[in-house]
Design a protein around this motif. Structure first.
Motif, short mmCIF file in Angstrom:
data_model
loop_
_atom_site.label_atom_id
_atom_site.label_comp_id
_atom_site.label_asym_id
_atom_site.label_seq_id
_atom_site.Cartn_x
_atom_site.Cartn_y
_atom_site.Cartn_z
N HIS A 227 0.82 -1.26 0.10
CA HIS A 227 -0.05 0.03 -0.05
C HIS A 227 1.11 1.24 -0.05
O HIS A 227 0.37 2.07 -0.82
CB HIS A 227 -0.97 -0.02 1.01
CG HIS A 227 -1.92 1.16 1.46
ND1 HIS A 227 -2.81 1.40 0.64
CD2 HIS A 227 -1.74 2.29 2.30
CE1 HIS A 227 -3.46 2.58 0.72
NE2 HIS A 227 -2.84 3.01 1.98
N ALA A 228 1.92 1.10 0.84
CA ALA A 228 2.68 2.43 0.80
C ALA A 228 3.51 2.73 -0.63
O ALA A 228 3.60 3.99 -1.08
CB ALA A 228 3.66 2.22 1.93
N GLN B 274 1.17 4.19 -2.83
CA GLN B 274 0.69 5.53 -2.38
C GLN B 274 1.96 6.51 -2.72
O GLN B 274 1.64 7.66 -3.32
CB GLN B 274 0.37 5.69 -1.05
CG GLN B 274 -0.75 4.98 -0.52
CD GLN B 274 -2.13 5.69 -1.03
OE1 GLN B 274 -2.53 5.22 -1.94
NE2 GLN B 274 -2.45 6.86 -0.28
N ALA B 275 3.12 6.00 -2.84
CA ALA B 275 4.30 6.69 -3.08
C ALA B 275 4.77 6.65 -4.41
O ALA B 275 5.62 7.29 -5.05
CB ALA B 275 5.63 6.26 -2.23
N GLN B 276 4.13 5.75 -5.37
CA GLN B 276 4.16 5.53 -6.65
C GLN B 276 5.49 5.03 -7.05
O GLN B 276 6.32 5.69 -7.99
CB GLN B 276 3.82 7.06 -7.55
CG GLN B 276 2.39 7.08 -7.63
CD GLN B 276 1.80 6.44 -8.57
OE1 GLN B 276 1.85 5.80 -9.66
NE2 GLN B 276 0.66 5.42 -7.87
N ALA C 144 9.23 5.19 -1.73
CA ALA C 144 8.41 4.60 -0.33
C ALA C 144 9.34 4.42 0.67
O ALA C 144 8.97 4.05 1.61
CB ALA C 144 7.88 3.19 -0.76
N HIS D 8 -5.30 -3.39 -4.56
CA HIS D 8 -5.06 -2.16 -3.81
C HIS D 8 -6.30 -1.64 -3.37
O HIS D 8 -6.40 -1.05 -2.49
CB HIS D 8 -4.36 -1.28 -4.56
CG HIS D 8 -3.92 -0.16 -4.02
ND1 HIS D 8 -4.47 1.17 -4.24
CD2 HIS D 8 -3.24 0.50 -2.87
CE1 HIS D 8 -4.23 2.28 -3.54
NE2 HIS D 8 -3.31 1.60 -2.77
N THR E 250 -8.01 -0.43 1.67
CA THR E 250 -8.73 0.61 2.90
C THR E 250 -9.68 -0.16 3.49
O THR E 250 -9.72 -0.02 4.68
CB THR E 250 -8.91 1.69 1.86
OG1 THR E 250 -7.77 2.46 1.14
CG2 THR E 250 -9.71 2.78 2.90
#
Length: 311
Positions: free
Chosen positions: A23-24, A27-29, A34, A78, A82
């Motif tokens: 997930h991180a 989010q950081a692409q 990351a 992904h 959440t």
């Protein structure tokens, strides 16, 4: 049914750890961006992603010289993270509450420009709550009244403080204090040096007034001016527009005093009764918790105590 899922691994704490790494990275692409978020080396992140893919049985993302990109399978996984993380956190909160502990996250939403309001001693409320629930992670967010109410209904906030009373059936609200509002202009405005009330009232009919998106503006001796200026949802943006000298608008007295004392603003028609905004402390009937109940009580105690002292 058992045979169909026989190759799907049971979800373990180790899997949750790997999923949080994934997930991180998303989010950081990318893996490299990351690193700082995760506090891990590039090689460790790469190894853990590979372990997760082996556990799941498919590739989650492409990474290499062409850059980072999710596969179709990775996109689906992904999207499910959440609600998965929320469910796990919610379960842990329930277990903690059953044990009698106050833990987990608590999200509080509030409008801006309250730090200078002595009638709203929020810092004391925060202090009392952290003493009662030191293990609860408190998240404080500043937003517009409209966004706060929607966030409370959606479950993004456990408690909000707003100058707009929610009408939604799922919300409990209690009035806690009132905030005095007065009409101000900036030093560059033509009315800044005008002292005659009659001329000010006449000028207001042709003056551009800022419009709060969440409040009906009061009439001042019925001058029939209209809110034809820009619409604002925050006091900060309202103050900036007033300081520009192009607009007049309503601000809380405690908030505007700083600019008034610096001779950058002045209150118009100080002898005319100002109006007051009623503030409400609100919680959701459907997204409640023991931590939220304790937080709400801490805030009610300090806000209503201050109200009774000032009455």
């Amino acid at each position: 049914m058992t045979a169909r899922h026989s190759n799907v691994p049971n979800l373990t704490d180790f899997d949750l750890k790997l999923l949080r790494v994934f997930h991180a990275v998303v989010q950081a692409q990318g893996l490299a961006p990351a690193q700082q978020v995760l506090g891990l080396s590039l090689s460790t992140i790469s190894i853990q992603l590979k372990q997760l893919e082996e556990r799941l049985g498919f590739t989650l993302c492409e990474r290499g010289r062409k850059g980072f990109a999710l596969t179709e399978e990775g996109e689906r996984i992904h999207q499910s993270l959440t609600p998965l993380f929320d469910s796990v956190a919610g379960f842990r909160d329930v277990v903690a509450e059953v044990r009698g502990n106050l833990t987990g996250d608590l999200h509080f939403g509030v409008v801006d420009a309250l730090a200078t309001n002595q009638a709203a001693p929020l810092p004391k409320g925060f202090q009392n709550f952290t003493e009662l629930a030191p293990e609860v992670h408190l998240n404080v967010d500043i937003s517009s009244p409209e966004e706060l109410i929607q966030g409370l209904v959606d479950g993004r906030y456990h408690c909000i403080l707003t100058p707009v009373e929610p009408t939604h059936d799922s919300v409990d609200s209690v009035p806690v204090f009132k905030e005095r509002q007065q009409l101000y202009c900036g030093a560059e405005h033509p009315l800044f040096n005008e002292t005659d009330p009659t001329r000010i009232l006449d000028a207001l009919k042709r003056t551009t007034l800022t419009d709060k998106s969440y409040a009906s503006l009061p009439s001042i001796n019925n001058p029939r001016f209209t809110a034809e200026g820009p619409t604002v949802s925050h006091m900060e943006s309202n103050a900036l527009l007033i300081l520009s000298g192009r607009y007049i608008g309503y601000l809380p007295k405690h908030y505007a005093d700083h600019w008034v004392n610096a001779d950058l603003m002045r209150v118009l028609l100080p002898d005319t009764p100002s109006y007051e905004s009623q503030f409400y402390l609100c919680t959701s009937k459907h997204h409640s918790s023991r931590s939220a109940d304790v937080f709400r009580q801490c805030m009610v105690d300090v806000l209503l105590t201050e109200l009774s002292c000032s009455s």
